[in-house]
Design a protein around this motif. Structure first.
Motif, PDB file in Angstrom:
ATOM      1  N   GLU B 143      36.040 -22.833  19.949  1.00 45.28           N
ATOM      2  CA  GLU B 143      37.034 -22.168  19.780  1.00 45.28           C
ATOM      3  C   GLU B 143      38.260 -21.826  20.726  1.00 45.28           C
ATOM      4  O   GLU B 143      37.933 -21.576  21.853  1.00 45.28           O
ATOM      5  CB  GLU B 143      36.539 -20.613  19.364  1.00 45.28           C
ATOM      6  CG  GLU B 143      35.670 -20.448  18.184  1.00 45.28           C
ATOM      7  CD  GLU B 143      35.421 -19.073  17.831  1.00 45.28           C
ATOM      8  OE1 GLU B 143      34.665 -18.724  16.795  1.00 45.28           O
ATOM      9  OE2 GLU B 143      35.697 -18.080  18.559  1.00 45.28           O
ATOM     10  N   ALA B 144      39.251 -22.521  20.080  1.00 43.32           N
ATOM     11  CA  ALA B 144      40.442 -22.639  21.232  1.00 43.32           C
ATOM     12  C   ALA B 144      40.103 -23.060  22.646  1.00 43.32           C
ATOM     13  O   ALA B 144      40.490 -22.384  23.649  1.00 43.32           O
ATOM     14  CB  ALA B 144      41.120 -21.106  21.229  1.00 43.32           C
ATOM     15  N   GLY B 145      39.484 -24.230  22.655  1.00 47.71           N
ATOM     16  CA  GLY B 145      38.919 -24.773  23.865  1.00 47.71           C
ATOM     17  C   GLY B 145      37.829 -24.127  24.475  1.00 47.71           C
ATOM     18  O   GLY B 145      37.629 -24.533  25.754  1.00 47.71           O
ATOM     19  N   ARG B 146      37.135 -22.974  23.904  1.00 46.27           N
ATOM     20  CA  ARG B 146      36.267 -22.196  24.794  1.00 46.27           C
ATOM     21  C   ARG B 146      34.843 -22.709  24.002  1.00 46.27           C
ATOM     22  O   ARG B 146      34.829 -22.600  22.664  1.00 46.27           O
ATOM     23  CB  ARG B 146      36.271 -20.789  24.744  1.00 46.27           C
ATOM     24  CG  ARG B 146      37.749 -20.449  25.378  1.00 46.27           C
ATOM     25  CD  ARG B 146      37.583 -19.035  25.979  1.00 46.27           C
ATOM     26  NE  ARG B 146      36.790 -18.796  26.943  1.00 46.27           N
ATOM     27  CZ  ARG B 146      36.916 -18.762  28.122  1.00 46.27           C
ATOM     28  NH1 ARG B 146      38.098 -19.066  28.530  1.00 46.27           N
ATOM     29  NH2 ARG B 146      36.176 -18.711  29.216  1.00 46.27           N
ATOM     30  N   LEU B 147      33.787 -23.065  24.897  1.00 43.38           N
ATOM     31  CA  LEU B 147      32.473 -23.086  24.112  1.00 43.38           C
ATOM     32  C   LEU B 147      31.980 -21.795  23.988  1.00 43.38           C
ATOM     33  O   LEU B 147      31.549 -21.198  24.856  1.00 43.38           O
ATOM     34  CB  LEU B 147      31.739 -24.065  25.159  1.00 43.38           C
ATOM     35  CG  LEU B 147      30.282 -24.621  24.797  1.00 43.38           C
ATOM     36  CD1 LEU B 147      30.392 -25.379  23.383  1.00 43.38           C
ATOM     37  CD2 LEU B 147      29.605 -25.234  25.959  1.00 43.38           C
ATOM     38  N   MET B 148      31.326 -21.574  22.566  1.00 44.33           N
ATOM     39  CA  MET B 148      30.881 -20.615  22.270  1.00 44.33           C
ATOM     40  C   MET B 148      29.246 -20.771  21.782  1.00 44.33           C
ATOM     41  O   MET B 148      29.017 -21.765  21.008  1.00 44.33           O
ATOM     42  CB  MET B 148      31.454 -19.843  21.104  1.00 44.33           C
ATOM     43  CG  MET B 148      32.996 -19.398  21.422  1.00 44.33           C
ATOM     44  SD  MET B 148      33.082 -18.225  22.405  1.00 44.33           S
ATOM     45  CE  MET B 148      32.743 -16.737  21.603  1.00 44.33           C
ATOM     46  N   ILE B 149      28.135 -20.036  22.312  1.00 44.21           N
ATOM     47  CA  ILE B 149      26.885 -20.460  21.571  1.00 44.21           C
ATOM     48  C   ILE B 149      26.447 -19.128  20.899  1.00 44.21           C
ATOM     49  O   ILE B 149      26.791 -17.900  21.439  1.00 44.21           O
ATOM     50  CB  ILE B 149      26.003 -20.611  22.761  1.00 44.21           C
ATOM     51  CG1 ILE B 149      25.765 -19.601  23.826  1.00 44.21           C
ATOM     52  CG2 ILE B 149      26.220 -22.195  23.269  1.00 44.21           C
ATOM     53  CD1 ILE B 149      24.676 -19.978  24.867  1.00 44.21           C
ATOM     54  N   ASP B 150      25.689 -19.319  20.098  1.00 39.64           N
ATOM     55  CA  ASP B 150      24.842 -18.248  19.069  1.00 39.64           C
ATOM     56  C   ASP B 150      23.557 -17.799  19.941  1.00 39.64           C
ATOM     57  O   ASP B 150      22.627 -18.860  19.944  1.00 39.64           O
ATOM     58  CB  ASP B 150      24.511 -18.475  17.588  1.00 39.64           C
ATOM     59  CG  ASP B 150      23.941 -17.690  16.960  1.00 39.64           C
ATOM     60  OD1 ASP B 150      23.665 -16.335  17.495  1.00 39.64           O
ATOM     61  OD2 ASP B 150      23.558 -17.745  15.713  1.00 39.64           O
ATOM     62  N   LEU B 151      23.702 -16.593  20.558  1.00 42.80           N
ATOM     63  CA  LEU B 151      22.414 -16.371  21.446  1.00 42.80           C
ATOM     64  C   LEU B 151      21.213 -16.138  20.438  1.00 42.80           C
ATOM     65  O   LEU B 151      20.185 -16.319  21.161  1.00 42.80           O
ATOM     66  CB  LEU B 151      22.586 -14.965  22.102  1.00 42.80           C
ATOM     67  CG  LEU B 151      23.755 -15.189  23.262  1.00 42.80           C
ATOM     68  CD1 LEU B 151      23.700 -13.816  23.963  1.00 42.80           C
ATOM     69  CD2 LEU B 151      23.386 -16.247  24.234  1.00 42.80           C
ATOM     70  N   ASP B 152      21.163 -15.937  19.113  1.00 40.71           N
ATOM     71  CA  ASP B 152      20.059 -15.639  18.280  1.00 40.71           C
ATOM     72  C   ASP B 152      19.734 -16.879  17.594  1.00 40.71           C
ATOM     73  O   ASP B 152      18.818 -17.117  16.792  1.00 40.71           O
ATOM     74  CB  ASP B 152      20.457 -14.625  17.340  1.00 40.71           C
ATOM     75  CG  ASP B 152      20.366 -13.170  18.032  1.00 40.71           C
ATOM     76  OD1 ASP B 152      19.577 -13.100  18.905  1.00 40.71           O
ATOM     77  OD2 ASP B 152      20.849 -12.326  17.539  1.00 40.71           O
ATOM     78  N   SER B 153      20.340 -17.925  18.058  1.00 43.89           N
ATOM     79  CA  SER B 153      19.820 -19.153  17.182  1.00 43.89           C
ATOM     80  C   SER B 153      18.561 -19.932  17.806  1.00 43.89           C
ATOM     81  O   SER B 153      18.261 -20.818  17.318  1.00 43.89           O
ATOM     82  CB  SER B 153      21.060 -20.111  17.419  1.00 43.89           C
ATOM     83  OG  SER B 153      21.337 -20.560  18.759  1.00 43.89           O
ATOM     84  N   ILE B 154      18.083 -19.280  18.893  1.00 47.64           N
ATOM     85  CA  ILE B 154      16.816 -19.793  19.232  1.00 47.64           C
ATOM     86  C   ILE B 154      15.889 -18.737  19.183  1.00 47.64           C
ATOM     87  O   ILE B 154      16.155 -17.269  18.803  1.00 47.64           O
ATOM     88  CB  ILE B 154      16.632 -20.319  20.897  1.00 47.64           C
ATOM     89  CG1 ILE B 154      17.259 -19.135  21.668  1.00 47.64           C
ATOM     90  CG2 ILE B 154      17.696 -21.551  20.946  1.00 47.64           C
ATOM     91  CD1 ILE B 154      17.209 -19.468  23.117  1.00 47.64           C
ATOM     92  N   PRO B 155      14.288 -18.868  19.192  1.00 52.70           N
ATOM     93  CA  PRO B 155      13.503 -17.834  19.072  1.00 52.70           C
ATOM     94  C   PRO B 155      13.601 -16.624  20.069  1.00 52.70           C
ATOM     95  O   PRO B 155      14.247 -17.034  21.229  1.00 52.70           O
ATOM     96  CB  PRO B 155      12.223 -18.489  19.399  1.00 52.70           C
ATOM     97  CG  PRO B 155      12.353 -19.862  19.232  1.00 52.70           C
ATOM     98  CD  PRO B 155      13.798 -20.206  19.311  1.00 52.70           C
ATOM     99  N   PRO B 156      13.361 -15.517  19.869  1.00 54.09           N
ATOM    100  CA  PRO B 156      13.546 -14.486  20.703  1.00 54.09           C
ATOM    101  C   PRO B 156      12.951 -14.339  22.178  1.00 54.09           C
ATOM    102  O   PRO B 156      13.594 -13.836  22.990  1.00 54.09           O
ATOM    103  CB  PRO B 156      13.119 -13.025  19.807  1.00 54.09           C
ATOM    104  CG  PRO B 156      12.105 -13.732  18.844  1.00 54.09           C
ATOM    105  CD  PRO B 156      12.608 -15.118  18.409  1.00 54.09           C
ATOM    106  N   GLN B 157      11.835 -15.132  22.086  1.00 50.62           N
ATOM    107  CA  GLN B 157      11.116 -14.954  23.174  1.00 50.62           C
ATOM    108  C   GLN B 157      11.770 -16.306  24.257  1.00 50.62           C
ATOM    109  O   GLN B 157      11.398 -16.218  25.306  1.00 50.62           O
ATOM    110  CB  GLN B 157       9.631 -15.450  23.167  1.00 50.62           C
ATOM    111  CG  GLN B 157       9.194 -16.569  22.593  1.00 50.62           C
ATOM    112  CD  GLN B 157       9.149 -16.729  21.203  1.00 50.62           C
ATOM    113  OE1 GLN B 157      10.151 -16.222  20.518  1.00 50.62           O
ATOM    114  NE2 GLN B 157       8.169 -17.448  20.796  1.00 50.62           N
ATOM    115  N   ALA B 158      12.590 -17.204  23.900  1.00 54.52           N
ATOM    116  CA  ALA B 158      13.069 -18.309  24.328  1.00 54.52           C
ATOM    117  C   ALA B 158      14.276 -18.260  25.000  1.00 54.52           C
ATOM    118  O   ALA B 158      14.949 -19.102  25.568  1.00 54.52           O
ATOM    119  CB  ALA B 158      13.108 -19.517  23.619  1.00 54.52           C
ATOM    120  N   GLY B 159      15.329 -16.719  24.912  1.00 59.26           N
ATOM    121  CA  GLY B 159      16.369 -16.606  25.535  1.00 59.26           C
ATOM    122  C   GLY B 159      16.630 -16.820  27.100  1.00 59.26           C
ATOM    123  O   GLY B 159      15.449 -16.635  27.819  1.00 59.26           O
TER     124      GLY B 159
END
Lengths: 475, 159
Positions: B143-159
Motif C-alpha cells: 500500500e503506497a509503497g509500504r509492505l503490509m502483512i496480515d498477522l492472522d494469516s498464519i496459525p496462532p501458534q506460529a506467529g
C-alpha cells in the motif's frame, strides 16, 4: 505432681485436637520391613515440600506480566538476599523430583506395585505423574526467557497438531490469538494455584492409600497370594511379625528420612556448585536464538528429531495418550499373582529398555548431530598443514558460503549434519566436486551453488575441498 | 423410608445444582477464548518496499499493532524475500515442525531450525529433518509503497 500435670495436658490435647487416632493408625502402625530405596516416595514428598516453600518465597517477588516477569526473576537471582539460593533450590528440587518420579514409576512396575489391592494407589499416582510433569514444564516457562517462550511455543505446536480442535486448544491455552500477557498469566495461575491444589489433594489421597494398603513388601514377592483379601492378611501378618515387620515411627521413617535427607543434600550441593538455571535473553520473537529444553526433556527432544517424518505428528499427539492409557490399563490387565521382577521378564525388559532409551536419547540430544546452524568461523587447519593461496581462499569461502553450517572438516567446525569432508567414502576428483557443489544430486539436502556463488568462488571451494578431504582427523 | 429417599434425592440434586451453578460459569469464562471471535485480520507494517534488496532475504521486525493489556511481545520477526521488483514473499520465523525460531543463513541461503534439524531452502520448502510443510507465508499487500502483512494469516501458534 508436675510430671502428671504434663501428662494430663498431653492427654487432653491428644483428645481435643484429635492426635490420638493419628498416632495409633499412622505413626505407631505396623508395616512390613522394606529396603532403604523404598524411601523414594518419602523423598518425593520432601522435594514437594521444598518446592512449595521455595515457590512461595519467590511468589513474594515474582511478577506474572511479560513486561516484568524476566526482570523480576533477574532481581530474585541477582539482587535479593539469598534469592539465588531459593531459586536454585526450587530449580534443582524440580529436576530431582522429575528424576525421582521416573525412578518411582519404574520401580513400581518392576515390583508390580500396581497389583491388588493397590490399583487405586497406582491410578492416583498416575494422575500425580501428569500433574508433576505439567508442573515441571510450566515452571520454567515462568522465567520468560528465550528458552521459556520457545518451549511454550513447541508445546502449543504439539497441541495445534491435535485433529479438529488443535487451533481452538492453542487459543485456549494462549488465551488469545497472539502470545502475550494472557498466556503468561494463565501459565502462572496453572503453576502456582490450580495444579498445586490438585497435587496437594492427590498426594494426600495417595498417602492415605499407602497407609491403608501398605506398599509391596518382600514377603508378598516370595509367597504368592491370589486374592486381595489373602494379600491383605499376608501383609498384616508380616507387619505384625517380630522379624518381618517394624513400627512406622521411628523405624521406617528413619530409613525413608535418610534417603530423603541425602537427596535434599544433593539438591543443596547442586545449588551451591551450579547455581540456579542460567537465564537466556528475555523472551522475544525477534532475535536469532538457539533455545534448548530443560535437561529432563532431552530424551523427548532427541526422539522428536529422530522419528520418521511420516509418523512424527501422530506420535506427538498419541504418545502422551498412549502412556496415560497404558498406565491406567496396567493394573486391570496384569492381574497375575507374581510380584517380583524375577518371574516377570516383560516388566524387567520394559524397565531396562526404558532406562536405556532415556539415557541414550538424552546423550544423543547433548550432541544433537542433526542440527545445522550458521557457524561463521572457517574450519581450523590441522596443526601441520599449510595451504596454497587458492585453497586458503577456498577455506575462507567455505565459511562465508555457509558450508560450515552442516560440514565439519577433519573434526573441526562442530557441525555434523552432513559428511565430514575428511571422512568421505573415497577421495573425490576435481570434476566430481565441481559438479556436486554446482548441482548436488536430487534428494541431497544441500543448496546448489551454481548461480549463488560466482564461478571463481566455486573453483576456490573445489581447491580447498580437494586438499581438505586428505586431512587426518585428530581426536 | 420414603422420607429418607426424598432427603437423599434432595441432597444429591441440590449439591449437583449448586456445584454446577459455580463451576459452569467459571469453566465457561476459562474456556471462552477457544470459541471467541477469531481471524480478525490484523495488518502490520513491515516497511517500505525499497528497504528490501532485490534477490535477498532480509530479517525484518514488525510491530504488532495492539495496545491493550495483552500487548506484550509486541515485536515479531519475519523474513522478507524479495525475489524481483514486484514479487515478495514474507515467511514466518516458526519452523513448521514444532515452531522453533528458524534462522536465515546468508552464506548458503537456506533456513535452519535450532531444535530438531529442520532445514528449509530459500523457497521455504523443507529439505531435511522433521518438517514436512513449507515455511508459513504471511498474506501481504503493498500500500503506497509500504509492505503490509496480515498477522492472522498464519496459525496462532506460529506467529
Amino acid at each position: 505432681m508436675r510430671r502428671s500435670l504434663h501428662r494430663r495436658l498431653g492427654a487432653w490435647a491428644a483428645d481435643r485436637f484429635g492426635w490420638r487416632p493419628v498416632r495409633e493408625h499412622v505413626l505407631e502402625r505396623r508395616v512390613a520391613k522394606s529396603p532403604w530405596y523404598f524411601g523414594d516416595g518419602a523423598t518425593m514428598l520432601a522435594l514437594l515440600g521444598v518446592l512449595v516453600v521455595t515457590g512461595l518465597g519467590m511468589m513474594l517477588t515474582y511478577s506474572p506480566h511479560p513486561d516484568a516477569a524476566y526482570s523480576s526473576i533477574r532481581y530474585i537471582t541477582e539482587r535479593q538476599p539469598m534469592g539465588w539460593f531459593v531459586r536454585g533450590l526450587h530449580y534443582w528440587s524440580a529436576g530431582l523430583l522429575m528424576f525421582m518420579t521416573v525412578w518411582h514409576v519404574l520401580r513400581q512396575i518392576l515390583i508390580a506395585g500396581y497389583k491388588f489391592p493397590r490399583e487405586g494407589t497406582w491410578l492416583v499416582g498416575t494422575a500425580m505423574l501428569v500433574v508433576i510433569v505439567t508442573m515441571a514444564f510450566t515452571g520454567y516457562l515462568l522465567r520468560w526467557d528465550e528458552r521459556a517462550i520457545h518451549a511454550v511455543r513447541v508445546a502449543l505446536h504439539i497441541l495445534g497438531g491435535v485433529p479438529w480442535i488443535g487451533e481452538a486448544l492453542v487459543v485456549l491455552v494462549q488465551g488469545d490469538e497472539q502470545p502475550g500477557a494472557r498466556l503468561l498469566t494463565r501459565l502462572f495461575a496453572i503453576h502456582v494455584a490450580l495444579l498445586p491444589l490438585l497435587l496437594g489433594a492427590l498426594v494426600a489421597w495417595h498417602i492415605y492409600l499407602v497407609i491403608l494398603h501398605g506398599v509391596t513388601s518382600h514377603g508378598e514377592r516370595k509367597k504368592l497370594t491370589h486374592t486381595a483379601e489373602q494379600q491383605k492378611q499376608r501383609y498384616k501378618a508380616d507387619a505384625h511379625d517380630e522379624e518381618k515387620g517394624e513400627t512406622f515411627y521411628p523405624d521406617t521413617m528413619a530409613q525413608s528420612g535418610a534417603m530423603a535427607g541425602i537427596v535434599l543434600a544433593i539438591a543443596v550441593v547442586l545449588v551451591v556448585v551450579r547455581g540456579p538455571a542460567a537465564l537466556m535473553p528475555e523472551a522475544n520473537l525477534t532475535e536469532t536464538s538457539f533455545p534448548a529444553e530443560e535437561w529432563w526433556w532431552w530424551w523427548f527432544s532427541a526422539l522428536v528429531a529422530l522419528l520418521p517424518p511420516a509418523v512424527a505428528p501422530t506420535f506427538l499427539v498419541l504418545f502422551p495418550l498412549v502412556v496415560l492409557i497404558g498406565m491406567c490399563l496396567l493394573p486391570l490387565v496384569d492381574r497375575g499373582p507374581e510380584r517380583g521382577y524375577r518371574k516377570r521378564p516383560l516388566a524387567l525388559g520394559f524397565v531396562v529398555l526404558t532406562v536405556v532409551l532415556l539415557v541414550g536419547l538424552s546423550g544423543l540430544r547433548l550432541r544433537s548431530p542433526w542440527t545445522g546452524w550458521p557457524v561463521g568461523e572457517p574450519p581450523a587447519l590441522p596443526p601441520d598443514v599449510m595451504l596454497a593461496p587458492e585453497a586458503e581462499t577456498g577455506r575462507l569461502l567455505f565459511a562465508r558460503h555457509g558450508c560450515t553450517s552442516c560440514h565439519s572438516v577433519a573434526g573441526a567446525g562442530g557441525r555434523t549434519v552432513a559428511v565430514d569432508l575428511a571422512e568421505m567414502e573415497a577421495p573425490r576428483s576435481r570434476q566430481y566436486l565441481d559438479d556436486y557443489i554446482r548441482r548436488p544430486p536430487p534428494g541431497v539436502a544441500m543448496p546448489a551453488y551454481e548461480g549463488w556463488a560466482t564461478e571463481e568462488e566455486i573453483q576456490r571451494l573445489v581447491d580447498y575441498v580437494l586438499v581438505a578431504q586428505m586431512f587426518r582427523t585428530h581426536r | 423410608m420414603e422420607r429418607r429417599d426424598f432427603l437423599a434425592t434432595a441432597v444429591i440434586t441440590g449439591g449437583t445444582v449448586a456445584t454446577a451453578a459455580v463451576l459452569g460459569p467459571v469453566a465457561w469464562t476459562a474456556l471462552s477464548p477457544a470459541w471467541s471471535d477469531r481471524r480478525r485480520g490484523v495488518w502490520a507494517d513491515v516497511g517500505t518496499l525499497e528497504e528490501f534488496e532485490i534477490g535477498k532475504v532480509t530479517h525484518a521486525v514488525v510491530e504488532v499493532p495492539r495496545d491493550d493489556w495483552a500487548a506484550s511481545l509486541r515485536r515479531r520477526g519475519v523474513f522478507v524475500w524479495r525475489q524481483s521488483e514486484g514479487n515478495v514473499t514474507v515467511f514466518a520465523r516458526s519452523c513448521t515442525d514444532l515452531g522453533c525460531p528458524v534462522t536465515w543463513d546468508p552464506g548458503n541461503g537456506w533456513f535452519f531450525c535450532p531444535c530438531h534439524g529442520g532445514i528449509f531452502d530459500r523457497d521455504g520448502e523443507p529439505q531435511r529433518g522433521p518438517p514436512k510443510r513449507p515455511l508459513h507465508r504471511y498474506a501481504h499487500r503493498v500500500e503506497a509503497g509500504r509492505l503490509m502483512i496480515d498477522l492472522d494469516s498464519i496459525p496462532p501458534q506460529a506467529g
